[in-house]
Design an enzyme around this catalytic site. Structure first.
Site, mmCIF file in Angstrom:
data_model
loop_
_atom_site.group_PDB
_atom_site.id
_atom_site.type_symbol
_atom_site.label_atom_id
_atom_site.label_comp_id
_atom_site.label_asym_id
_atom_site.label_seq_id
_atom_site.Cartn_x
_atom_site.Cartn_y
_atom_site.Cartn_z
ATOM 1 C CB ALA A 64 -6.575 -1.219 8.934
ATOM 2 C CG ASN A 120 -2.609 -11.933 9.058
ATOM 3 O OD1 ASN A 120 -1.720 -12.427 8.134
ATOM 4 N ND2 ASN A 120 -2.665 -12.167 10.232
ATOM 5 C CG ASP A 136 -0.748 -5.753 4.157
ATOM 6 O OD1 ASP A 136 -1.343 -4.854 3.321
ATOM 7 O OD2 ASP A 136 -1.546 -6.065 4.877
ATOM 8 C CG HIS A 188 -1.960 -1.181 1.248
ATOM 9 N ND1 HIS A 188 -3.002 -0.970 0.645
ATOM 10 C CD2 HIS A 188 -1.913 -2.319 1.806
ATOM 11 C CE1 HIS A 188 -3.718 -2.073 0.785
ATOM 12 N NE2 HIS A 188 -3.078 -2.922 1.546
#
Length: 382
Positions: A143, A219, A273, A64
């Protein structure tokens, strides 16, 4: 033509020594060792790596941001800065990854990815986009902002099917798997299960319909239970690819070897990530308009929820080696050849072979990056 000498060259199955790697934008030849003086008669540059590893460059399929910049900033400048930052970690190609935000912000991010995709930058090559959300389940949103979550909708992504390489979605939110079917019928986009509350049976049916990838495995998904196998059970009972955040925080190190034993080395892909906070120091940062706290190599929302990582891809490889005992050839493939294979670019990138692009990372014994070369051009050097 350029030459790399005195390196330990990491190939698919062995480490080559006493070889010269000759290259321009593509790898030309592996030749027996020669003196720099002799090579300079035909080469414009001779790089003596002094016993360091010569590795294929790494490909991050899920990132990201980094260095204080985020894909969702929606600017070419931020994307270029991320590209430059991750090159310092040996990354030569990556998929800028969007988040669950408003359609306007997602489109702005995709428009900027489209502007730079395949273009030369001062860093890693942008190979396409990974769209993570907004087609996810609120229960496992992690998130990702809940107010922007929507049901899967092909028209939402139709304009961008030529730049999107992966879409993360919760298949149980896709009525009759209509979105999955349409994507598989009309595009080559990889569909990934993630941020999902799917039961085992739903996950297996989604895989049968075309899901072939799992986003940050373990996750933000239903766990393995002996009475409810969940998404993890479906991953274990299928041949889909698995992302793994090998920071020893998102997943316990003991799981690395368990996943390897079940899935095999060819189906694991190391990802970071990484978010805006990647490569920064402890303090306060931001993710999708939310305050995040950087502390002890973690990034968390104020309620303690993990919010991406600060992981560097070279460190992920080192962690994997340390926790599993795997050799460097096997571990490097998890961040180079495996993602290339899944993206269908293995004939151009992902390993050091004659005819492939010269995407190269020079690594010391601890896998610290000394130099990064993208398509024959040095974009980072200590």
């Amino acid at each position: 033509m350029k030459a790399i000498i005195n390196g330990r060259i990491i190939t698919e199955n062995e480490v080559l020594e006493n070889k010269v790697l000759l290259y321009n934008d593509k790898i030309l030849e592996f030749r027996e060792q020669q003196t720099p003086e002799l090579l300079l008669k035909t080469c414009e540059e001779v790089i003596d790596v002094k016993g360091n590893y010569v590795s294929p460059g790494f490909i991050d399929m899920h990132i990201h941001g980094a260095g204080g910049h985020d894909v969702m900033d929606g600017t070419v400048e931020s994307l270029a800065a991320i590209s430059s930052t991750v090159a310092k970690n040996g990354v030569t190609g990556f998929l800028p990854t969007t988040m669950t935000m408003s359609k306007k912000k997602i489109y702005a991010a995709l428009d900027n990815i489209s502007c730079l995709m395949g273009k030369e930058t001062q860093g890693a090559k942008i190979l396409g986009a990974h769209v993570e959300g907004p087609f996810i389940n609120k229960k496992y949103k992690g998130a990702q902002p809940e107010e922007c979550i929507i049901e899967p909708n092909f028209s939402f992504i139709e304009k961008y099917i030529n730049i999107i390489k992966i879409i993360t979605l919760a298949p149980e939110m896709d009525e009759n798997f209509n979105f999955i079917k349409e994507v598989k019928e009309k595009t080559n986009i990889i569909l990934s299960i993630g941020h999902s509350n799917a039961e085992y049976e739903q996950a297996m049916e989604a895989i049968e319909k075309g899901v072939s990838h799992a986003t940050h495995t373990f996750n933000a998904m239903t766990p393995l239970n002996h009475r409810k196998p969940g998404i993890i059970g479906a991953i274990f009972n299928s041949d889909i690819y698995c992302e793994l955040i090998a920071d020893k925080i998102h997943v316990h190190p003991a799981i690395f070897k368990i996943l390897e034993e079940i899935k095999g080395m060819d189906k694991i892909i190391l990802i970071t990530d990484s978010v805006r906070a990647g490569c920064l120091h402890d303090g306060i940062s931001e993710l999708a308009g939310q305050k995040v706290i950087i502390k002890d190599n973690t990034v968390r929302l104020e309620d303690g929820t993990l919010a991406g990582s600060m992981l560097k891809l070279n460190q992920a490889i080192k962690n994997y080696m340390d926790c599993t005992g795997k050799g460097i050839c096997e571990a490097v493939k998890l961040a180079s050849l495996n993602p290339s294979n899944e993206l269908g670019i293995e004939k151009q990138r992902g390993s050091l072979e004659v005819g492939k692009y010269s995407d190269i990372a020079i690594l010391d014994e601890a896998l610290n990056v000394q130099q990064t070369i993208v398509e024959g051009k040095t974009v980072f050097r200590i």
